[in-house]
Scaffold this motif. Structure first.
Motif, PDB file in Angstrom:
ATOM      1  N   LEU A  80      -7.559  -3.146  -2.310  1.00 18.45           N
ATOM      2  CA  LEU A  80      -7.848  -2.408  -3.545  1.00 18.45           C
ATOM      3  C   LEU A  80      -6.735  -1.421  -3.931  1.00 18.45           C
ATOM      4  N   LYS A  81      -6.259  -0.644  -2.968  1.00 23.84           N
ATOM      5  CA  LYS A  81      -5.264   0.379  -3.337  1.00 23.84           C
ATOM      6  C   LYS A  81      -3.948  -0.265  -3.778  1.00 23.84           C
ATOM      7  N   ILE A 107      -9.415  -1.376 -16.516  1.00 25.09           N
ATOM      8  CA  ILE A 107      -8.055  -1.514 -17.066  1.00 25.09           C
ATOM      9  C   ILE A 107      -8.121  -2.211 -18.419  1.00 25.09           C
ATOM     10  N   VAL A 147      -4.377  -0.855  -7.292  1.00 21.00           N
ATOM     11  CA  VAL A 147      -4.278   0.400  -8.061  1.00 21.00           C
ATOM     12  C   VAL A 147      -2.798   0.748  -8.282  1.00 21.00           C
ATOM     13  N   THR A 202       0.834  -1.212   0.000  1.00 19.00           N
ATOM     14  CA  THR A 202       0.000   0.000   0.000  1.00 19.00           C
ATOM     15  C   THR A 202       0.868   1.261   0.000  1.00 19.00           C
ATOM     16  N   LEU A 217     -12.592  -2.608 -11.356  1.00 18.09           N
ATOM     17  CA  LEU A 217     -11.376  -1.900 -11.795  1.00 18.09           C
ATOM     18  C   LEU A 217     -10.642  -2.715 -12.852  1.00 18.09           C
ATOM     19  N   SER A 218     -10.651  -4.033 -12.705  1.00 20.18           N
ATOM     20  CA  SER A 218     -10.006  -4.877 -13.714  1.00 20.18           C
ATOM     21  C   SER A 218     -10.651  -4.668 -15.084  1.00 20.18           C
ATOM     22  N   GLU A 234       3.248   3.610  -1.863  1.00 22.01           N
ATOM     23  CA  GLU A 234       3.559   3.921  -3.258  1.00 22.01           C
ATOM     24  C   GLU A 234       5.062   3.890  -3.533  1.00 22.01           C
ATOM     25  N   HIS A 242      -5.959 -10.450 -11.274  1.00 21.54           N
ATOM     26  CA  HIS A 242      -6.211  -9.921  -9.933  1.00 21.54           C
ATOM     27  C   HIS A 242      -7.117 -10.898  -9.185  1.00 21.54           C
ATOM     28  N   ASN A 267      -1.990  -9.840  -8.829  1.00 24.28           N
ATOM     29  CA  ASN A 267      -2.301  -9.235  -7.532  1.00 24.28           C
ATOM     30  C   ASN A 267      -2.985 -10.242  -6.630  1.00 24.28           C
ATOM     31  N   SER A 297      -0.795  -1.770 -10.571  1.00 23.05           N
ATOM     32  CA  SER A 297      -1.241  -1.646 -11.965  1.00 23.05           C
ATOM     33  C   SER A 297      -0.744  -0.338 -12.569  1.00 23.05           C
ATOM     34  N   ARG A 298      -0.868   0.727 -11.798  1.00 19.60           N
ATOM     35  CA  ARG A 298      -0.465   2.043 -12.284  1.00 19.60           C
ATOM     36  C   ARG A 298       1.005   2.058 -12.728  1.00 19.60           C
TER      37      ARG A 298
END
Ligand SMILES: NC(=O)c1ccc[n+]([C@@H]2O[C@H](COP(=O)([O-])OP(=O)(O)OC[C@H]3O[C@@H](n4cnc5c(N)ncnc54)[C@H](O)[C@@H]3O)[C@@H](O)[C@H]2O)c1
Length: 247
Positions: free
Chosen positions: A111-112, A166, A115, A58, A162-163, A60, A135, A82, A118-119
């Motif tokens: 979840l984060k 993407i 994110v 979590t 979210l998947s 970054e 995921h 994930n 993936s980002r």
């Protein structure tokens, strides 16, 4: 399915993450595995075929370093898996009265982290001309229960959505994104069943195929969705639960 010369980042090194990492390494990939915990004993492969990164998914700064170091050392990134997640039976209950700090923590981890990984992985996949992600959500995303774990279940529902986003946003870059929805699986997450054959038998009885899931069942599905054999599958969900949700 072969993964020679391909590079994978596996986020979360519990039961499923470890099994998936070992299977990818055996199939020719180089793998970076990341988890909060110390390196698991069972991570195996030839020298140079894997790296273990201990840290908080979590965070970054940690995720950026994980992705950049993997790309630097292994020459790029083709796959992201994930698996990091928490199911806090005692503290994650009904949205109506549970501690909202716990709610936020569960969403951050389930979840984060997804994110963030993936980002940072997507630009690396774009450089390679494509990639694939899997995921891990849960069948808990699909149906409610009298005794809820509301933060867990709704964070997993968000993973599915979210998947899909993407998958659509990056389809033109040949990046695929799919979700696996496991049913009950014997893994460290389900430690409450360990050494309790009666409890395991009771859960197995409710499953049409008559047994609990294994981390290998989930790894098999994951490697298929990552593989070139699944090249026309994106934005999709694969339920791996022995028929539990179909009944
Ligand atoms: N085991 C099951 O019955 C089951 C069922 C449905 C869905 N799932 C989902 O499948 C995925 C894999 O489950 P599993 O059985 O391997 O669970 P597991 O508990 O064995 O592994 C999860 C791992 O996530 C790691 N983790 C948690 N927070 C982290 C953080 N902030 N940073 C880095 N790592 C962190 C934990 O240390 C743990 O090793 C999870 O997302 C889980 O929710 C599991």
């Amino acid at each position: 399915m072969r993964f020679n010369d391909r590079v994978a980042v596996v986020a979360g090194g519990g039961g499923m993450g470890l099994n998936i990492s070992n299977d990818l390494i055996s199939a020719g990939a180089r793998v970076s595995l990341a988890d909060l915990k110390p390196e698991p004993d069972g991570l195996r492969g030839e020298a140079g075929s894997f790296r273990y990164y201990r840290g908080d998914l979590t965070d970054e700064t940690f995720v950026r370093a994980l992705i950049n170091k993997t790309a630097g050392e292994f020459g790029g990134i083709d796959y992201l898996v994930n698996t990091a997640g928490v199911l806090w039976f005692d503290r994650d209950t009904s949205f109506s009265n549970m501690d909202l700090g716990v709610w936020d923590q569960v969403f951050n981890i389930n979840l984060k982290s997804f994110v963030l990984t993936s980002r940072y992985a997507i630009p690396q996949m774009q450089k390679r001309g494509g990639g694939a992600m899997v995921h891990f959500a849960s069948i808990d995303a699909l149906r409610a229960e009298r005794k809820p774990q509301d933060a867990y279940a709704t964070s997993k529902a968000a993973v599915i959505r979210l998947s899909k986003s993407i998958a659509i946003q990056f389809a033109a870059d040949h990046i695929r994104s799919n979700t696996i929805l496991p049913g009950p699986v014997l893994s460290p997450m389900q430690d409450r069943w360990r050494d309790k054959p009666d409890l395991q038998a009771a859960v197995a009885e409710a499953i049409p195929l008559g047994r609990l899931g294994t981390t290998q069942d989930q790894a098999n599905a994951c490697l298929f969705l990552l593989s070139d054999e699944a090249s026309f599958i994106t934005g999709s969900e694969l339920i791996v639960d022995g028929g539990l949700t179909a009944q």
